[in-house]
Scaffold this motif. Structure first.
Motif, PDB file in Angstrom:
ATOM      1  N   MET A   1       0.844  -1.190   0.000  1.00  0.00           N
ATOM      2  CA  MET A   1       0.000   0.000   0.000  1.00  0.00           C
ATOM      3  C   MET A   1       0.882   1.243   0.000  1.00  0.00           C
ATOM      4  O   MET A   1       2.067   1.158   0.306  1.00  0.00           O
ATOM      5  CB  MET A   1      -0.953  -0.041   1.199  1.00  0.00           C
ATOM      6  CG  MET A   1      -0.468   0.612   2.449  1.00  0.00           C
ATOM      7  SD  MET A   1      -1.576   0.389   3.838  1.00  0.00           S
ATOM      8  CE  MET A   1      -1.249  -1.301   4.274  1.00  0.00           C
ATOM      9  N   THR A   2       0.284   2.358  -0.337  1.00  0.00           N
ATOM     10  CA  THR A   2       1.053   3.600  -0.432  1.00  0.00           C
ATOM     11  C   THR A   2       1.049   4.329   0.913  1.00  0.00           C
ATOM     12  O   THR A   2      -0.012   4.554   1.497  1.00  0.00           O
ATOM     13  CB  THR A   2       0.458   4.505  -1.507  1.00  0.00           C
ATOM     14  OG1 THR A   2       0.421   3.779  -2.732  1.00  0.00           O
ATOM     15  CG2 THR A   2       1.288   5.762  -1.696  1.00  0.00           C
ATOM     16  N   ALA A   3       2.245   4.677   1.374  1.00  0.00           N
ATOM     17  CA  ALA A   3       2.370   5.366   2.661  1.00  0.00           C
ATOM     18  C   ALA A   3       2.320   6.880   2.474  1.00  0.00           C
ATOM     19  O   ALA A   3       2.902   7.409   1.518  1.00  0.00           O
ATOM     20  CB  ALA A   3       3.688   4.985   3.327  1.00  0.00           C
ATOM     21  N   GLY A  26     -11.027  12.300   1.079  1.00  0.00           N
ATOM     22  CA  GLY A  26     -10.101  11.381   1.736  1.00  0.00           C
ATOM     23  C   GLY A  26      -9.876  10.156   0.875  1.00  0.00           C
ATOM     24  O   GLY A  26     -10.136  10.161  -0.330  1.00  0.00           O
ATOM     25  N   CYS A  27      -9.395   9.096   1.484  1.00  0.00           N
ATOM     26  CA  CYS A  27      -9.201   7.828   0.768  1.00  0.00           C
ATOM     27  C   CYS A  27      -9.477   6.688   1.742  1.00  0.00           C
ATOM     28  O   CYS A  27      -8.875   6.632   2.817  1.00  0.00           O
ATOM     29  CB  CYS A  27      -7.775   7.734   0.233  1.00  0.00           C
ATOM     30  SG  CYS A  27      -7.441   6.092  -0.449  1.00  0.00           S
ATOM     31  N   GLY A  28     -10.402   5.819   1.347  1.00  0.00           N
ATOM     32  CA  GLY A  28     -10.829   4.739   2.245  1.00  0.00           C
ATOM     33  C   GLY A  28      -9.916   3.532   2.241  1.00  0.00           C
ATOM     34  O   GLY A  28     -10.192   2.567   2.946  1.00  0.00           O
ATOM     35  N   SER A  29      -8.844   3.590   1.478  1.00  0.00           N
ATOM     36  CA  SER A  29      -7.954   2.422   1.408  1.00  0.00           C
ATOM     37  C   SER A  29      -6.639   2.709   2.135  1.00  0.00           C
ATOM     38  O   SER A  29      -6.622   2.834   3.350  1.00  0.00           O
ATOM     39  CB  SER A  29      -7.739   2.045  -0.061  1.00  0.00           C
ATOM     40  OG  SER A  29      -7.051   0.830  -0.150  1.00  0.00           O
ATOM     41  N   CYS A  30      -5.547   2.878   1.387  1.00  0.00           N
ATOM     42  CA  CYS A  30      -4.228   3.031   2.044  1.00  0.00           C
ATOM     43  C   CYS A  30      -4.224   4.152   3.083  1.00  0.00           C
ATOM     44  O   CYS A  30      -3.722   3.980   4.200  1.00  0.00           O
ATOM     45  CB  CYS A  30      -3.129   3.331   1.036  1.00  0.00           C
ATOM     46  SG  CYS A  30      -3.183   2.484  -0.514  1.00  0.00           S
ATOM     47  N   ALA A  31      -4.748   5.311   2.709  1.00  0.00           N
ATOM     48  CA  ALA A  31      -4.661   6.472   3.603  1.00  0.00           C
ATOM     49  C   ALA A  31      -5.509   6.285   4.862  1.00  0.00           C
ATOM     50  O   ALA A  31      -5.231   6.903   5.895  1.00  0.00           O
ATOM     51  CB  ALA A  31      -5.068   7.743   2.864  1.00  0.00           C
ATOM     52  N   ALA A  65      -9.149   6.854  -3.758  1.00  0.00           N
ATOM     53  CA  ALA A  65      -9.180   8.155  -4.448  1.00  0.00           C
ATOM     54  C   ALA A  65      -8.467   8.122  -5.794  1.00  0.00           C
ATOM     55  O   ALA A  65      -8.594   9.050  -6.589  1.00  0.00           O
ATOM     56  CB  ALA A  65      -8.550   9.220  -3.552  1.00  0.00           C
ATOM     57  N   CYS A  66      -7.722   7.055  -6.083  1.00  0.00           N
ATOM     58  CA  CYS A  66      -6.903   7.034  -7.308  1.00  0.00           C
ATOM     59  C   CYS A  66      -7.648   6.518  -8.533  1.00  0.00           C
ATOM     60  O   CYS A  66      -7.020   6.175  -9.535  1.00  0.00           O
ATOM     61  CB  CYS A  66      -5.635   6.229  -7.065  1.00  0.00           C
ATOM     62  SG  CYS A  66      -5.942   4.618  -6.320  1.00  0.00           S
ATOM     63  N   LYS A  67      -8.966   6.434  -8.487  1.00  0.00           N
ATOM     64  CA  LYS A  67      -9.746   5.966  -9.634  1.00  0.00           C
ATOM     65  C   LYS A  67     -10.504   7.143 -10.236  1.00  0.00           C
ATOM     66  O   LYS A  67     -11.467   7.657  -9.637  1.00  0.00           O
ATOM     67  CB  LYS A  67     -10.714   4.868  -9.204  1.00  0.00           C
ATOM     68  CG  LYS A  67      -9.992   3.600  -8.755  1.00  0.00           C
ATOM     69  CD  LYS A  67     -10.968   2.517  -8.361  1.00  0.00           C
ATOM     70  CE  LYS A  67     -10.242   1.219  -8.054  1.00  0.00           C
ATOM     71  NZ  LYS A  67     -11.141   0.208  -7.467  1.00  0.00           N
ATOM     72  N   SER A  92      -4.941  12.014   0.365  1.00  0.00           N
ATOM     73  CA  SER A  92      -4.548  10.704  -0.185  1.00  0.00           C
ATOM     74  C   SER A  92      -3.131  10.862  -0.714  1.00  0.00           C
ATOM     75  O   SER A  92      -2.547  11.943  -0.646  1.00  0.00           O
ATOM     76  CB  SER A  92      -5.493  10.282  -1.314  1.00  0.00           C
ATOM     77  OG  SER A  92      -5.133  10.940  -2.520  1.00  0.00           O
ATOM     78  N   CYS A  93      -2.622   9.788  -1.330  1.00  0.00           N
ATOM     79  CA  CYS A  93      -1.313   9.897  -1.975  1.00  0.00           C
ATOM     80  C   CYS A  93      -1.431  10.765  -3.233  1.00  0.00           C
ATOM     81  O   CYS A  93      -2.533  11.139  -3.655  1.00  0.00           O
ATOM     82  CB  CYS A  93      -0.797   8.505  -2.342  1.00  0.00           C
ATOM     83  SG  CYS A  93      -1.618   7.792  -3.775  1.00  0.00           S
ATOM     84  N   GLY A  94      -0.308  11.021  -3.861  1.00  0.00           N
ATOM     85  CA  GLY A  94      -0.294  11.879  -5.045  1.00  0.00           C
ATOM     86  C   GLY A  94      -1.130  11.342  -6.194  1.00  0.00           C
ATOM     87  O   GLY A  94      -1.682  12.117  -6.982  1.00  0.00           O
TER      88      GLY A  94
END
Ligand code: SF4
Ligand code: SF4
Length: 178
Positions: A1-3, A26-31, A65-67, A92-94
């Motif tokens: 996962m992305t930190a 936000g992001c419901g996965s990695c973040a 969030a990356c989709k 979230s990540c970039g």
């Protein structure tokens, strides 16, 4: 996962200069797992921004969030709150920030810094094992990434500081004492 890690709040406020009304994503996965962009952290960001005099028009925490297509739908589903905002602030990540930016014509800003690829080995504790270098070498190093797991990023064998004393940290798993 992305930190990810949260940017210094004063730096977020500085990036928001000229923006008064903000919609949070936000992001419901990695973040969420690394506790930087889940429901709780988005709520904390809302409270902090409002205390700083900003108006938060709304917030949403998508599964990922990356989709880009999901972000287009999320922005449509929240179109009144999004329309009222002058800026989208993304926790979230970039990759997620860019997906939101691609899905919207609004000014889009990151609230987090992306720091690498990690895996969770215990609740709240993470290995960082990959830096996404683009040229994977682990097959040549016994399944261990020399770039990320060596504190010096060496790819030509252990240095003179090698020992067994280093403890695992939440960021890295050094094989030597530097
Ligand atoms: S947006 Fe980034 S942090 Fe969120 S799921 Fe995608 S890769 Fe992970
Ligand atoms: S060599 Fe290391 S940093 Fe590069 S892709 Fe492989 S695991 Fe990731």
């Amino acid at each position: 996962m992305t930190a990810t890690e949260t940017k210094v709040f004063e730096d977020i406020l500085k990036s928001l200069e000229g923006s008064q009304k903000v919609f949070l994503v936000g992001c419901g996965s990695c973040a969420t797992v690394v506790q930087t962009g889940g429901e709780f952290e988005v709520g904390e960001m809302r409270t902090a921004l409002e205390a700083a005099g900003k108006t938060v028009t709304g917030a949403a925490v998508p599964e990922e969030a990356c989709k880009i297509l999901d972000m287009k739908k999320l922005l449509r589903d929240n179109k009144e709150a999004v329309a009222e905002a002058d800026t989208l602030l993304v926790l979230s990540c970039g990759a997620g920030v860019q997906a939101v930016a691609e899905a919207s014509e609004k000014r889009t800003l990151p609230a987090l810094n992306t720091i690498g690829q990690v895996d969770q080995f215990r609740l709240g504790q993470f290995y960082e094992w990959c830096s996404s270098c683009g040229e994977c070498l682990v097959g040549e190093y016994g399944g261990i990434c020399p770039i990320t797991r060596c504190p010096k990023g060496q790819v030509h064998g252990p240095c003179g500081g090698a020992n067994e004393a280093s403890a695992r940290s939440t960021r890295r798993t050094p094989a030597c004492g530097r």
